[in-house]
Design a protein around this motif. Structure first.
Motif, mmCIF file in Angstrom:
data_model
loop_
_atom_site.group_PDB
_atom_site.id
_atom_site.type_symbol
_atom_site.label_atom_id
_atom_site.label_comp_id
_atom_site.label_asym_id
_atom_site.label_seq_id
_atom_site.Cartn_x
_atom_site.Cartn_y
_atom_site.Cartn_z
ATOM 1 N N CYS A 273 0.831 -1.208 0.000
ATOM 2 C CA CYS A 273 0.000 0.000 0.000
ATOM 3 C C CYS A 273 0.864 1.256 0.000
ATOM 4 N N VAL A 274 1.892 1.254 0.827
ATOM 5 C CA VAL A 274 2.785 2.417 0.893
ATOM 6 C C VAL A 274 3.495 2.629 -0.439
ATOM 7 N N LYS A 275 3.957 1.548 -1.072
ATOM 8 C CA LYS A 275 4.616 1.659 -2.375
ATOM 9 C C LYS A 275 3.644 2.174 -3.436
ATOM 10 N N LEU A 276 2.407 1.706 -3.372
ATOM 11 C CA LEU A 276 1.397 2.185 -4.310
ATOM 12 C C LEU A 276 1.195 3.692 -4.165
ATOM 13 N N ILE A 277 1.035 4.137 -2.931
ATOM 14 C CA ILE A 277 0.833 5.564 -2.674
ATOM 15 C C ILE A 277 2.002 6.387 -3.231
ATOM 16 N N ASP A 278 3.217 5.877 -3.047
ATOM 17 C CA ASP A 278 4.409 6.615 -3.486
ATOM 18 C C ASP A 278 4.631 6.538 -4.988
ATOM 19 N N SER A 279 3.858 5.687 -5.690
ATOM 20 C CA SER A 279 4.099 5.476 -7.115
ATOM 21 C C SER A 279 3.071 6.127 -8.022
ATOM 22 N N VAL A 280 1.950 6.600 -7.471
ATOM 23 C CA VAL A 280 0.935 7.213 -8.329
ATOM 24 C C VAL A 280 1.450 8.547 -8.886
ATOM 25 N N GLU A 281 0.942 8.911 -10.044
ATOM 26 C CA GLU A 281 1.362 10.149 -10.707
ATOM 27 C C GLU A 281 0.182 11.098 -10.943
ATOM 28 N N LEU A 282 -0.938 10.556 -11.394
ATOM 29 C CA LEU A 282 -2.124 11.381 -11.622
ATOM 30 C C LEU A 282 -2.867 11.632 -10.310
ATOM 31 N N PHE A 283 -2.994 10.615 -9.487
ATOM 32 C CA PHE A 283 -3.641 10.754 -8.181
ATOM 33 C C PHE A 283 -2.859 11.716 -7.295
ATOM 34 N N SER A 284 -3.573 12.452 -6.460
ATOM 35 C CA SER A 284 -2.946 13.305 -5.455
ATOM 36 C C SER A 284 -3.044 12.609 -4.099
ATOM 37 N N HIS A 285 -1.919 12.548 -3.393
ATOM 38 C CA HIS A 285 -1.876 11.920 -2.074
ATOM 39 C C HIS A 285 -2.179 12.996 -1.039
ATOM 40 N N VAL A 286 -3.450 13.125 -0.677
ATOM 41 C CA VAL A 286 -3.884 14.176 0.247
ATOM 42 C C VAL A 286 -4.917 13.622 1.223
ATOM 43 N N ALA A 287 -5.100 14.330 2.332
ATOM 44 C CA ALA A 287 -6.109 13.958 3.340
ATOM 45 C C ALA A 287 -7.399 14.710 3.051
ATOM 46 N N ASN A 288 -8.006 14.412 1.935
ATOM 47 C CA ASN A 288 -9.255 15.053 1.548
ATOM 48 C C ASN A 288 -10.032 14.086 0.672
ATOM 49 N N LEU A 289 -11.248 14.413 0.357
ATOM 50 C CA LEU A 289 -12.044 13.663 -0.605
ATOM 51 C C LEU A 289 -13.015 14.635 -1.255
ATOM 52 N N GLY A 290 -13.636 14.181 -2.345
ATOM 53 C CA GLY A 290 -14.647 15.015 -2.979
ATOM 54 C C GLY A 290 -14.096 16.109 -3.863
ATOM 55 N N ASP A 291 -12.837 16.015 -4.248
ATOM 56 C CA ASP A 291 -12.226 16.976 -5.152
ATOM 57 C C ASP A 291 -12.517 16.559 -6.586
ATOM 58 N N ALA A 292 -12.423 17.508 -7.529
ATOM 59 C CA ALA A 292 -12.520 17.162 -8.951
ATOM 60 C C ALA A 292 -11.377 16.233 -9.357
ATOM 61 N N ARG A 293 -10.261 16.314 -8.629
ATOM 62 C CA ARG A 293 -9.104 15.467 -8.891
ATOM 63 C C ARG A 293 -9.252 14.128 -8.180
ATOM 64 N N SER A 294 -8.652 13.092 -8.719
ATOM 65 C CA SER A 294 -8.628 11.802 -8.038
ATOM 66 C C SER A 294 -7.624 11.858 -6.897
ATOM 67 N N LEU A 295 -8.058 11.364 -5.743
ATOM 68 C CA LEU A 295 -7.263 11.446 -4.521
ATOM 69 C C LEU A 295 -7.062 10.045 -3.959
ATOM 70 N N ILE A 296 -5.941 9.857 -3.269
ATOM 71 C CA ILE A 296 -5.616 8.548 -2.704
ATOM 72 C C ILE A 296 -4.947 8.727 -1.353
ATOM 73 N N ILE A 297 -5.194 7.791 -0.449
ATOM 74 C CA ILE A 297 -4.540 7.850 0.860
ATOM 75 C C ILE A 297 -4.568 6.460 1.487
ATOM 76 N N HIS A 298 -3.610 6.209 2.349
ATOM 77 C CA HIS A 298 -3.565 4.977 3.134
ATOM 78 C C HIS A 298 -4.105 5.319 4.513
ATOM 79 N N SER A 299 -5.370 4.989 4.742
ATOM 80 C CA SER A 299 -6.084 5.461 5.933
ATOM 81 C C SER A 299 -5.449 4.991 7.238
ATOM 82 N N ALA A 300 -4.960 3.750 7.276
ATOM 83 C CA ALA A 300 -4.431 3.195 8.529
ATOM 84 C C ALA A 300 -3.241 3.983 9.060
ATOM 85 N N SER A 301 -2.474 4.597 8.166
ATOM 86 C CA SER A 301 -1.295 5.345 8.608
ATOM 87 C C SER A 301 -1.534 6.852 8.646
#
Length: 429
Positions: free
Chosen positions: A355-383
């Motif tokens: 999961c951590v490697k996936l988060i660090d490897s995305v390019e189009l997704f934004s790794h942020v603590a939010n949801l509901g943006d026009a942009r696709s967002l991703i996060i690892h909730s447990a950490s």
């Protein structure tokens, strides 16, 4: 034609708005003013006595913020709405007139991690407490209610897993035990779900998310159905009994279905000060104008991405309720007839490290603590968002260590899938 007879697409543009009477400006202006001039001493006294509706001070009401409140109220189908500074503020504002030291609420285990922390830890400082229950177990829900319970709380589409609550069944329990049902409608928005039509008493929204839709401002809203009898049980004295600060005014007796709304302004915003700023309200008004268009695209993209993930050998499971394989698929048509939203989780083979490697490897997704943006967002909730919770609480909330949460945006869905594909290749190599 009244607001009640207008369609959703019309209300999201025209609800709460009219040309500015002073200038003719068609878009709602930003009334960047702290205070508002009284006509005379009698006018001022009437406003402070709640005998007349108007503007006094922007901590209480502001024309731009009021326009937003009226628009959200029209979309949710409520009696009255107030806006405040954030979704978390909205939750406290919703509880404030209902609670007192020694009182408790019963809440779903499937909640945003910050809400679990707020309810399990922070509200203890007010002398309040919370019991968490799996809301699929209606007997357990009813059994958790005691003489000091003052509300039942859940999310329509739960963060992070996209679980859809059976609001009709939960509302039946709330009605049976004589308590208000509070529903957080943030992940669904009133376009996908109208909780009041399913028996909710109060609806809270984090306007930060889909309602604004562009990740620019924080805000919250509380909509009252106007249908709950605050005087019936004697459990809600702030609304049913004389208020000393207003010469003994009993809000429910005097204001009926508007009691909660006026109390939240006259007492809640006055004393808690969780005020929404007018510029933030303006951004949200603009965002809501395209809500239905965005939500249709969010849902279509989420469905396509979830179907692709479900068929990928690198994925353990996908929680999207819009998939026929979901145990909650049968609730979509009844609770969220226009779609299951765009928020869900998936399990990655390889667990936490993958999961951590996936988060660090995305390019189009934004790794942020939010949801509901026009942009696709991703996060690892447990950490992150659910980090403060115990492993048991993480599992119950759908935020286990092997789980990634996505909020699917409105980009080209093939590009979203391509980004996940390349990131999964690196994460599971």
């Amino acid at each position: 034609m009244t607001d009640k007879s207008r369609g959703f697409d019309t209300l999201q543009i025209h609800g709460g708005a009219a040309p500015d009477p002073a200038t003719g400006a068609r878009q709602t202006p930003i009334y960047q003013s702290t205070a508002f001039v009284f006509r005379d001493a009698e006018h001022a006294a009437a406003l402070f006595n709640l005998q007349e509706i108007g503007f006094i001070y922007s901590r209480l009401t502001n024309p731009t913020v009021s326009a937003l409140a009226d628009r959200i109220n029209a979309l949710e189908g409520g009696a009255g709405t107030i806006c405040c500074s954030s979704g978390h503020a909205a939750q406290i504002m919703a509880l404030f007139p209902l609670m007192g030291p020694g009182c408790n609420i019963v809440a779903s285990t499937r909640l945003y991690g910050g809400t679990v922390t707020q309810f399990s830890q922070t509200i203890k400082r007010f002398g309040w407490s919370c019991t968490f229950v799996d809301f699929d177990d209606l007997a357990a829900l009813e059994g958790a209610v005691d003489e000091n319970t003052r509300a039942i709380f859940c999310e329509s589409i739960a963060n992070p897993g996209g679980y859809i609550t059976d609001l009709d069944a939960v509302a039946d329990v709330a009605k049976k035990v004589g308590l208000p049902l509070i529903v957080d409608n943030t992940s669904a928005t009133p376009y996908l779900c109208r909780p009041i039509e399913h028996g909710a008493t109060l609806v809270v929204n984090s306007t930060t998310k889909y309602l604004t839709g562009n990740g620019t401002v924080t805000g919250g809203a509380i909509t009252d159905s106007g249908k709950f009898d605050w005087s019936a049980s004697g459990k809600f004295p702030s609304l049913s009994e004389p208020e000393p600060a207003y010469h003994g005014l009993a809000f429910h007796l005097a204001l009926g279905p508007m009691a909660f709304t006026f109390h939240s302004i006259a007492v809640g915003l006055r004393d808690l000060g969780m005020t929404m700023n007018p510029q933030g309200a303006h951004y949200t008004l603009l965002g809501i104008e395209t809500l239905s268009l965005r939500m249709d695209k969010h849902v279509a993209n989420a469905r396509k991405v979830a179907e692709w993930l479900e068929n990928d050998d690198r994925i353990d499971f996908v929680t999207y309720a819009g998939l026929p394989s979901s145990p909650y698929y049968d609730r979509v048509e009844r609770i969220c007839p226009k779609g299951a939203g765009a928020l869900f989780t998936f399990g990655v083979k390889g667990g936490y490290d993958a999961c951590v490697k996936l988060i660090d490897s995305v390019e189009l997704f934004s790794h942020v603590a939010n949801l509901g943006d026009a942009r696709s967002l991703i996060i690892h909730s447990a950490s992150t968002t659910h980090r403060q919770l115990s492993p048991e609480q993480q599992e119950a909330a759908g935020a286990a260590p092997n789980v990634v949460r996505v909020s699917i945006g409105i980009e080209d869905p093939d590009d979203i899938i391509a980004d996940l594909d390349q990131a999964l290749a690196k994460a599971t190599a």
